[in-house]
Design a protein around this motif. Sequence first.
Motif, mmCIF file in Angstrom:
data_model
loop_
_atom_site.group_PDB
_atom_site.id
_atom_site.type_symbol
_atom_site.label_atom_id
_atom_site.label_comp_id
_atom_site.label_asym_id
_atom_site.label_seq_id
_atom_site.Cartn_x
_atom_site.Cartn_y
_atom_site.Cartn_z
ATOM 1 N N GLY A 103 0.793 -1.217 0.000
ATOM 2 C CA GLY A 103 0.000 0.000 0.000
ATOM 3 C C GLY A 103 0.823 1.263 0.000
ATOM 4 N N GLU A 104 2.150 1.157 -0.160
ATOM 5 C CA GLU A 104 3.012 2.331 -0.165
ATOM 6 C C GLU A 104 3.052 2.964 -1.553
ATOM 7 N N THR A 105 3.280 4.263 -1.589
ATOM 8 C CA THR A 105 3.533 4.937 -2.851
ATOM 9 C C THR A 105 4.965 4.630 -3.284
ATOM 10 N N ALA A 106 5.152 4.323 -4.576
ATOM 11 C CA ALA A 106 6.477 3.920 -5.052
ATOM 12 C C ALA A 106 6.635 4.300 -6.515
ATOM 13 N N GLY A 107 7.885 4.361 -6.970
ATOM 14 C CA GLY A 107 8.189 4.654 -8.369
ATOM 15 C C GLY A 107 9.248 3.705 -8.903
ATOM 16 N N TYR A 108 9.231 3.504 -10.201
ATOM 17 C CA TYR A 108 10.148 2.549 -10.842
ATOM 18 C C TYR A 108 10.460 3.042 -12.242
ATOM 19 N N LEU A 109 11.745 3.043 -12.609
ATOM 20 C CA LEU A 109 12.189 3.504 -13.923
ATOM 21 C C LEU A 109 13.080 2.450 -14.543
ATOM 22 N N GLU A 110 12.778 2.036 -15.778
ATOM 23 C CA GLU A 110 13.588 1.029 -16.448
ATOM 24 C C GLU A 110 13.801 1.398 -17.909
ATOM 25 N N GLN A 111 14.893 0.888 -18.464
ATOM 26 C CA GLN A 111 15.200 1.043 -19.891
ATOM 27 C C GLN A 111 14.642 -0.155 -20.639
ATOM 28 N N SER A 112 14.184 0.073 -21.862
ATOM 29 C CA SER A 112 13.688 -1.024 -22.686
ATOM 30 C C SER A 112 14.808 -2.015 -22.976
ATOM 31 N N LEU A 113 14.457 -3.282 -23.043
ATOM 32 C CA LEU A 113 15.428 -4.311 -23.415
ATOM 33 C C LEU A 113 15.720 -4.284 -24.906
ATOM 34 N N ASP A 114 14.897 -3.599 -25.681
ATOM 35 C CA ASP A 114 15.024 -3.621 -27.133
ATOM 36 C C ASP A 114 15.676 -2.376 -27.719
ATOM 37 N N ALA A 115 15.650 -1.268 -27.008
ATOM 38 C CA ALA A 115 16.209 -0.031 -27.554
ATOM 39 C C ALA A 115 16.693 0.838 -26.408
ATOM 40 N N SER A 116 17.885 1.397 -26.535
ATOM 41 C CA SER A 116 18.485 2.151 -25.433
ATOM 42 C C SER A 116 17.934 3.557 -25.308
ATOM 43 N N ASP A 117 17.025 3.968 -26.219
ATOM 44 C CA ASP A 117 16.439 5.300 -26.115
ATOM 45 C C ASP A 117 14.989 5.258 -25.660
ATOM 46 N N VAL A 118 14.531 4.120 -25.171
ATOM 47 C CA VAL A 118 13.139 3.973 -24.730
ATOM 48 C C VAL A 118 13.124 3.586 -23.252
ATOM 49 N N PHE A 119 12.379 4.344 -22.453
ATOM 50 C CA PHE A 119 12.301 4.130 -21.014
ATOM 51 C C PHE A 119 10.843 4.047 -20.573
ATOM 52 N N SER A 120 10.617 3.373 -19.456
ATOM 53 C CA SER A 120 9.281 3.286 -18.882
ATOM 54 C C SER A 120 9.343 3.612 -17.404
ATOM 55 N N THR A 121 8.331 4.309 -16.941
ATOM 56 C CA THR A 121 8.233 4.653 -15.535
ATOM 57 C C THR A 121 6.872 4.230 -15.004
ATOM 58 N N SER A 424 14.906 7.251 -34.954
ATOM 59 C CA SER A 424 15.308 6.413 -33.825
ATOM 60 C C SER A 424 16.799 6.633 -33.586
ATOM 61 N N HIS A 425 17.111 7.486 -32.605
ATOM 62 C CA HIS A 425 18.520 7.762 -32.310
ATOM 63 C C HIS A 425 19.247 6.496 -31.872
ATOM 64 N N SER A 426 18.544 5.634 -31.184
ATOM 65 C CA SER A 426 19.158 4.391 -30.714
ATOM 66 C C SER A 426 19.660 3.556 -31.880
ATOM 67 N N LEU A 427 18.827 3.369 -32.888
ATOM 68 C CA LEU A 427 19.217 2.553 -34.041
ATOM 69 C C LEU A 427 20.370 3.197 -34.788
ATOM 70 N N ILE A 428 20.249 4.475 -35.075
ATOM 71 C CA ILE A 428 21.268 5.178 -35.862
ATOM 72 C C ILE A 428 22.625 5.146 -35.165
ATOM 73 N N GLU A 429 22.637 5.483 -33.875
ATOM 74 C CA GLU A 429 23.895 5.554 -33.147
ATOM 75 C C GLU A 429 24.499 4.170 -32.908
ATOM 76 N N SER A 430 23.677 3.186 -32.554
ATOM 77 C CA SER A 430 24.219 1.858 -32.256
ATOM 78 C C SER A 430 24.782 1.184 -33.503
ATOM 79 N N VAL A 431 24.134 1.368 -34.638
ATOM 80 C CA VAL A 431 24.639 0.806 -35.898
ATOM 81 C C VAL A 431 25.979 1.440 -36.262
ATOM 82 N N ALA A 432 26.077 2.752 -36.077
ATOM 83 C CA ALA A 432 27.340 3.425 -36.394
ATOM 84 C C ALA A 432 28.452 2.980 -35.456
#
Length: 904
Positions: A103-121, A424-432
């Motif tokens: 019942g506590e208030t809480a927060g959580y932030l994670e990076q996508s497993l598929d792209a390094s420029d996508v996050f979820s909170t 998609s900055h993630s795709l462009i930068e990671s490929v380079a």
Amino acid sequence: MSYGQSSYMCGCGYYVGHTKRYLPQVQLDAHTTILSNTSRTTLKQTFTNPTSHDIKECLYTFPLYDGVSVVAFDCRIGNRVLRGVVKERSQAKATFDRAVSRGETAGYLEQSLDASDVFSTRLGNIPANETIHVDITYVGELRHDAEADGIRFTIPTRIAPRYGTVSDAELSTASSTQEKGGISITVDASVAEGSFIRGIQSPSHPIAVTMGATSTSSESEVAMHKASATLSLGSTELGQDFVLLVLTKDTGTPKAILESHPTLPNQRALMLTLVPKFSLPRSNPEIVFVADRSGSMENNIPTLKSALKVFLKSLPVGVRFNICSFGSRNSFLWPKSQAYSRDSLNKALAHVETFRADYGGTEIFDALRETINNRHGDIPCEVMLLTDGAIWNQNSLVTYLNGEVGGSKASLRLFALGLGDHVSHSLIESVARAGSGFAQIVKNNEKLDSKVIRMLKGALSPHTTDYSLEIKYDDRDAEEEDFELVEKVTDSLKVLLSDTKTLTQSEAKEQKKPTSFFDDGPGKAGPEKPPSADNANTDPFAYLPTISVPKMIQTPQVIPPLYPFSRTSVYLLFSGDSHKVPKSVTLRAKSEHGPLELEIPVEVLSFPGQTVHQLAARKAILELEEGRGWIYEAKGTDDAESLVKERYPSRFEEMVQREAVRLGVRFQVGGKWSSFVAVQANDDGSKDEEVDMSVPPVGSASVCKSASDSDDDDMGFGCFDMTPAPTPVSRTGGGGTANFCSFGGAPPSASAYSMSGPVAASHYSGRFEATGDASQEARLEYRPRAAYRGKARRSTPAAAAAAPAAPQSANEKVHAVIELQDFEGWWEHSKALVTILGIKVPRARTKEWVTMLVVRWLEVRMKAEAEVWELVVEKARTWLEGQVMRKGEGEMERLKREVGALLK
């Protein structure tokens, strides 16, 4: 019909039953400080829960620029501030789930497993009629913009893949539901004294610029190495990526900066950065342009055609070239690359004029693989990828390029030109990065000539190899006055492995303990030693062999080729046991025209800091996420000197993850395998939230402990806004529907409550899902709406209750019980479980109590099925021992007595 026509705005959302509701966003504030080529950004978003009831969970998925280091995550709800700390991903999620279940208030932030420029909170247990403030702070390197000859700062507003844009009608409707509020972006820029800022401009938004001062400067302070830019809007809808260009002079001067950490003893980090200026005779390679003609490129085709025309017309005589068009399929202009001539140029230009977005989906992998396989083998090959990067499956592509470009040592490089407003900055930068080239971004209606030309110059430059760093130390203890100690960074990659170390006397004695061939103890196959609470719960990598941490970690481990006018940064993380003071850094490389060399003096910063450490840690983590990094080159110290990855092939992937988690926890930097969690216990100083920030061998239990938040207010920022709900996409041929979020608010049709005043649109784009059940985990996927199902993280009681028939035989019952066990080993109360056990169990019982009941039920009533449940019970007991040991030695016996009474 436009590609991806069906799209809608998204916000901080949650579900009431099957109905999606949204929290109004009333304000977005972003403040960025740019120091030379690095930036620190704090994004603050304010939401309200206007309802009369608590909201159990909200989820929001949003973009950040590829490669940035998320270094702080805070949530403020009412008067309570929750400060995030970094933990191993599954531990962080479990901590969040436990807090929400209490019942506590809480927060959580994670990076996508598929792209390094996508996050979820996620936010859990949002009180009724409360205001929610979510902050996230990140640092990053800034890219050099070849067109403006300055540094480029970007705040992305939409998640890739960007298969559609929001129609004007939807934007106008969304704005009519916003609450009074808006968006404010402030960027303060400073460069080293001796340099100066020539100007600040934005190709994306109208801004107000102040030269000679920052937003925090006094009116009397005027200095030409400072400037500030602001953007203020009455709406929280940004519309497109916010791009700022800082035009500077003399910021490409080579620098080596040494920073000491403020809290970790003897911990130092060094950043080497430069924009190279050297000239070598150009080569005559094969150049293949790989052009994206998929449906998502519909609005980017004019930019694609313009870039290709500049490329083609700028090619020198002597090269061979070809064009590969791709989408769901791919085709080449010629079966093999042709010599550059008038006829071949005219044919290529005529071919480009026919380009349309008519090739279907975005299958980059197949196009690059065919291009590489089809190249001439006797000359260097330069691949120029032009795309919006509209794919999720980036990992397999990067892995492939690691092998083809890095692993094979072939004369092959890949450059990436990102096209359009929502690249998609993630795709462009990671490929380079994987392709040993560099990346540039061109937005629609943005000038591209200089970027294209400089990229082509990079492709025409001869291949340079064997980059290395040498550190010179000022050895003041040396007897000779002019003595200098020189150390090559790669020499530190011999590490001590756990199976090659010299055993202590106690360890040797422990190994000699005999094991009985026959032990008739209940449920035992040998001597058991209950794991400690730390081993059972804190260190998910305890079963892996340990390796020592090198005294210097270089990132990138393999220094990529340097290109004129393209900024390159290399970092060194020194271990805490090094006391030598670096005097200078020497960078060396080889080319067919002779060796290259540059010595750069080291500047020691006067005050401790964390920015260089966090940038270095994030870069090292990103390398590990992409299948590169120091651990891939590490060798044992024994005579065999075999690579660690060759000695432990079956466990190496987990060892890579462990090292990424170690770096993330030690330097409080998020990543693919480590996440931020903000719970009440972080500020209460609970024992299980503390961390040992020393540097033990990789794999020891202490490196995987969670970190307590920093006391440094400058480093402690926080979260982001949340948003849920599945957003599917169906593809048909070259087009289809795409649902995405724009940095933005709830669709008006989904508005949950009528309110006086407009309802704000939330700002960062994304694809998301939110559920009322904390056991559900969102997946970033494109699926047809009818087929979409949120993937359950664990088997849920509801799912089990929906089983077609109750199990009858003992074997069926055991299997049914096993199906209900969580991955970690526990069971929880559910109607399905009670039915199978045939025991009346009060709902209020804890997971520990229910798990003990199931274990004893299997051991007492299902003895005949012991071969089926033996390992399951072992897993459950391991979890139980870790949980109950915290409550005292008698807790286990108490649970046994209580559940035993029910089994009589």
